[in-house]
Scaffold this motif. Structure first.
Motif, PDB file in Angstrom:
ATOM      1  N   MET A  65       0.827  -1.203   0.000  1.00 52.79           N
ATOM      2  CA  MET A  65       0.000   0.000   0.000  1.00 52.79           C
ATOM      3  C   MET A  65       0.863   1.255   0.000  1.00 52.79           C
ATOM      4  O   MET A  65       0.612   2.190  -0.763  1.00 52.79           O
ATOM      5  CB  MET A  65      -0.915   0.015   1.227  1.00 52.79           C
ATOM      6  CG  MET A  65      -1.877   1.195   1.266  1.00 52.79           C
ATOM      7  SD  MET A  65      -2.536   1.535   2.913  1.00 52.79           S
ATOM      8  CE  MET A  65      -1.078   2.250   3.711  1.00 52.79           C
ATOM      9  N   PHE A  66       1.898   1.271   0.836  1.00 47.14           N
ATOM     10  CA  PHE A  66       2.750   2.456   0.912  1.00 47.14           C
ATOM     11  C   PHE A  66       3.542   2.655  -0.385  1.00 47.14           C
ATOM     12  O   PHE A  66       3.818   3.777  -0.791  1.00 47.14           O
ATOM     13  CB  PHE A  66       3.700   2.359   2.109  1.00 47.14           C
ATOM     14  CG  PHE A  66       3.037   2.648   3.428  1.00 47.14           C
ATOM     15  CD1 PHE A  66       2.463   3.894   3.671  1.00 47.14           C
ATOM     16  CD2 PHE A  66       2.962   1.682   4.408  1.00 47.14           C
ATOM     17  CE1 PHE A  66       1.846   4.163   4.879  1.00 47.14           C
ATOM     18  CE2 PHE A  66       2.338   1.944   5.619  1.00 47.14           C
ATOM     19  CZ  PHE A  66       1.783   3.194   5.861  1.00 47.14           C
ATOM     20  N   ARG A  67       3.900   1.559  -1.027  1.00 48.40           N
ATOM     21  CA  ARG A  67       4.608   1.672  -2.301  1.00 48.40           C
ATOM     22  C   ARG A  67       3.717   2.316  -3.359  1.00 48.40           C
ATOM     23  O   ARG A  67       4.169   3.149  -4.148  1.00 48.40           O
ATOM     24  CB  ARG A  67       5.072   0.282  -2.765  1.00 48.40           C
ATOM     25  CG  ARG A  67       5.980   0.317  -3.985  1.00 48.40           C
ATOM     26  CD  ARG A  67       6.443  -1.069  -4.367  1.00 48.40           C
ATOM     27  NE  ARG A  67       7.319  -1.639  -3.367  1.00 48.40           N
ATOM     28  CZ  ARG A  67       7.019  -2.679  -2.600  1.00 48.40           C
ATOM     29  NH1 ARG A  67       5.843  -3.284  -2.722  1.00 48.40           N
ATOM     30  NH2 ARG A  67       7.878  -3.136  -1.716  1.00 48.40           N
ATOM     31  N   VAL A  68       2.436   1.959  -3.339  1.00 53.33           N
ATOM     32  CA  VAL A  68       1.482   2.503  -4.310  1.00 53.33           C
ATOM     33  C   VAL A  68       1.120   3.953  -3.989  1.00 53.33           C
ATOM     34  O   VAL A  68       0.961   4.782  -4.893  1.00 53.33           O
ATOM     35  CB  VAL A  68       0.203   1.629  -4.351  1.00 53.33           C
ATOM     36  CG1 VAL A  68      -0.884   2.306  -5.179  1.00 53.33           C
ATOM     37  CG2 VAL A  68       0.517   0.253  -4.908  1.00 53.33           C
ATOM     38  N   THR A  69       0.987   4.253  -2.704  1.00 47.58           N
ATOM     39  CA  THR A  69       0.481   5.577  -2.312  1.00 47.58           C
ATOM     40  C   THR A  69       1.565   6.640  -2.172  1.00 47.58           C
ATOM     41  O   THR A  69       1.246   7.817  -2.023  1.00 47.58           O
ATOM     42  CB  THR A  69      -0.262   5.484  -0.966  1.00 47.58           C
ATOM     43  OG1 THR A  69       0.620   4.969   0.047  1.00 47.58           O
ATOM     44  CG2 THR A  69      -1.483   4.589  -1.085  1.00 47.58           C
TER      45      THR A  69
END
Length: 219
Positions: A144-148
């Motif tokens: 999620m953090f990689r995407v956001t």
């Protein structure tokens, strides 16, 4: 324009930039975790909590930040009964408005990040025997953090620019000092200096987020 005059403009503007940077740091540090908590509340199986979180996000994203600033700085003390207990320092009130506003935007960013993760990831984690906590912390959140991270970076740069709205509620910051010099000396040079400072801050943020993106990409 001699060097002494330039420094006489620059030094007070750098003092104003301290307020700008302080507001940014407080807002970004507190609004990101609050935004993630809102995301979890929206996804909660308890309908009242989910409804309240969605309503909050809708209101904060659907009304202008300037209006929210005016409300927190000038409106809170006017509330019936409790208003006298809500008289805050203007910088504190403005910071609170920024935190609550940007938390709503980060909540939507995190929600989109979670939705982008394939449901197969959850199923694969169950097959591997991972607990719900292990699945969340080791599988879901890193993805999620990689995407956001890119949209978080964009919002962070927007936050730097939005700090100029402090000028509207009479909180001394970078733009306030620039406008003071413009009015005093009838010159537009302070506006260019202020623009340069904003660009330097945005540039520094861009470098930091690019580094984080590369780090997450190869981890």
């Amino acid at each position: 324009m001699n060097f002494d005059y330039f420094m006489s403009m620059l030094i007070p503007m750098l003092e104003g930039a301290k307020a700008t940077v302080l507001l940014f740091v407080l807002a970004i540090v507190l609004s990101i975790p609050l935004g993630f908590m809102l995301t979890l509340a929206v996804r909660s199986s308890m309908k009242p909590i989910s409804f309240l979180a969605q309503t909050y996000i809708y209101i904060m994203r659907g009304t202008p930040l300037l209006l929210q600033l005016l409300f927190f700085v000038f409106g809170l003390p006017l509330l019936p009964v409790i208003g006298e207990f809500l008289v805050l320092d203007r910088f504190v009130a403005a910071t609170l408005a920024f935190i609550l506003n940007y938390a709503a935007y980060f909540a939507e960013i995190f929600r989109g990040g979670l939705l982008s993760i394939d449901k197969g990831q959850y199923e694969a984690s169950q097959v591997l025997g991972l607990s719900k906590w292990q699945t969340t912390t080791r599988v879901i959140l890193p993805q999620m953090f990689r995407v956001t991270l890119p949209p978080i970076a964009n919002e962070s740069v927007s936050l730097v620019k939005d700090t100029a709205l402090l000028y509207a509620v009479a909180v001394p910051e970078l733009l306030h000092y620039a406008q003071t010099v413009v009015n005093r000396d009838f010159t537009i040079i302070p506006f260019f200096i202020a623009a340069g400072i904003y660009l330097l801050i945005a540039f520094a943020l861009t470098i930091v987020f690019k580094y984080l993106e590369r780090k997450l990409q190869y981890d």
